[in-house]
Write a protein that holds these residues in place. Structure first.
Motif, PDB file in Angstrom:
ATOM      1  N   GLN A  15       0.831  -1.205   0.000  1.00  0.00           N
ATOM      2  CA  GLN A  15       0.000   0.000   0.000  1.00  0.00           C
ATOM      3  C   GLN A  15       0.864   1.254   0.000  1.00  0.00           C
ATOM      4  O   GLN A  15       0.568   2.218  -0.706  1.00  0.00           O
ATOM      5  CB  GLN A  15      -0.940   0.011   1.205  1.00  0.00           C
ATOM      6  N   THR A  16       1.953   1.255   0.736  1.00  0.00           N
ATOM      7  CA  THR A  16       2.855   2.405   0.775  1.00  0.00           C
ATOM      8  C   THR A  16       3.512   2.627  -0.581  1.00  0.00           C
ATOM      9  O   THR A  16       3.601   3.766  -1.057  1.00  0.00           O
ATOM     10  CB  THR A  16       3.923   2.220   1.877  1.00  0.00           C
ATOM     11  N   ILE A  17       3.958   1.553  -1.216  1.00  0.00           N
ATOM     12  CA  ILE A  17       4.537   1.667  -2.563  1.00  0.00           C
ATOM     13  C   ILE A  17       3.496   2.226  -3.531  1.00  0.00           C
ATOM     14  O   ILE A  17       3.782   3.124  -4.334  1.00  0.00           O
ATOM     15  CB  ILE A  17       5.073   0.306  -3.048  1.00  0.00           C
ATOM     16  N   ALA A  18       2.282   1.712  -3.456  1.00  0.00           N
ATOM     17  CA  ALA A  18       1.209   2.180  -4.339  1.00  0.00           C
ATOM     18  C   ALA A  18       0.902   3.654  -4.086  1.00  0.00           C
ATOM     19  O   ALA A  18       0.678   4.422  -5.036  1.00  0.00           O
ATOM     20  CB  ALA A  18      -0.034   1.329  -4.135  1.00  0.00           C
ATOM     21  N   ASN A  19       0.905   4.059  -2.828  1.00  0.00           N
ATOM     22  CA  ASN A  19       0.652   5.462  -2.516  1.00  0.00           C
ATOM     23  C   ASN A  19       1.743   6.359  -3.080  1.00  0.00           C
ATOM     24  O   ASN A  19       1.452   7.447  -3.602  1.00  0.00           O
ATOM     25  CB  ASN A  19       0.524   5.666  -1.006  1.00  0.00           C
ATOM     26  N   LEU A  20       2.978   5.913  -2.983  1.00  0.00           N
ATOM     27  CA  LEU A  20       4.081   6.692  -3.571  1.00  0.00           C
ATOM     28  C   LEU A  20       3.941   6.769  -5.088  1.00  0.00           C
ATOM     29  O   LEU A  20       4.200   7.824  -5.694  1.00  0.00           O
ATOM     30  CB  LEU A  20       5.434   6.085  -3.183  1.00  0.00           C
ATOM     31  N   GLN A  21       3.537   5.687  -5.709  1.00  0.00           N
ATOM     32  CA  GLN A  21       3.310   5.702  -7.157  1.00  0.00           C
ATOM     33  C   GLN A  21       2.205   6.708  -7.517  1.00  0.00           C
ATOM     34  O   GLN A  21       2.310   7.436  -8.499  1.00  0.00           O
ATOM     35  CB  GLN A  21       2.921   4.306  -7.657  1.00  0.00           C
ATOM     36  N   TRP A  22       1.168   6.770  -6.695  1.00  0.00           N
ATOM     37  CA  TRP A  22       0.070   7.711  -6.937  1.00  0.00           C
ATOM     38  C   TRP A  22       0.574   9.151  -6.818  1.00  0.00           C
ATOM     39  O   TRP A  22       0.265   9.997  -7.647  1.00  0.00           O
ATOM     40  CB  TRP A  22      -1.052   7.446  -5.931  1.00  0.00           C
ATOM     41  N   ILE A  23       1.384   9.389  -5.789  1.00  0.00           N
ATOM     42  CA  ILE A  23       1.931  10.733  -5.587  1.00  0.00           C
ATOM     43  C   ILE A  23       2.764  11.154  -6.794  1.00  0.00           C
ATOM     44  O   ILE A  23       2.719  12.312  -7.222  1.00  0.00           O
ATOM     45  CB  ILE A  23       2.774  10.789  -4.292  1.00  0.00           C
TER      46      ILE A  23
END
Length: 96
Positions: A15-23
């Protein structure tokens, strides 16, 4: 400071990796990970899988406690207790 307080489970890391990708402009990965986590959580709740795991652990613990508390129990007595605990487990699972 104990660094284990900062540890993340596998789902949290994804989830953290995905959030960084979204950012950084890749919302598709964040969306996919969020949908997967939501689907997994819905499955766990609907299927009763978590409750079954708890019941399984309780059954194993009850059998282990009986064996520990009755060191002189015969093989037949232990088998009878195991059968009793498994039957109780099955009844509880049927109620889920």
């Amino acid at each position: 400071m104990d660094l284990t307080d900062w540890s993340l489970g596998n789902a949290d890391v994804l989830q953290t990796i995905a959030n960084l990708q979204w950012i950084y402009g890749n919302p598709a990965m964040s969306e996919k990970v969020s949908m997967f986590r939501l689907g997994y959580e819905v499955y766990q709740r609907v299927s009763g899988a978590r409750e079954i795991e708890v019941l399984k652990a309780q059954t194993i613990n009850a059998i282990a406690t009986y064996v520990r508390d009755n060191p002189k129990a015969s093989k037949e007595e232990i088998q009878k207790e195991i059968a009793k605990q498994i039957f109780a487990f099955a009844q509880k699972v049927d109620r889920i």
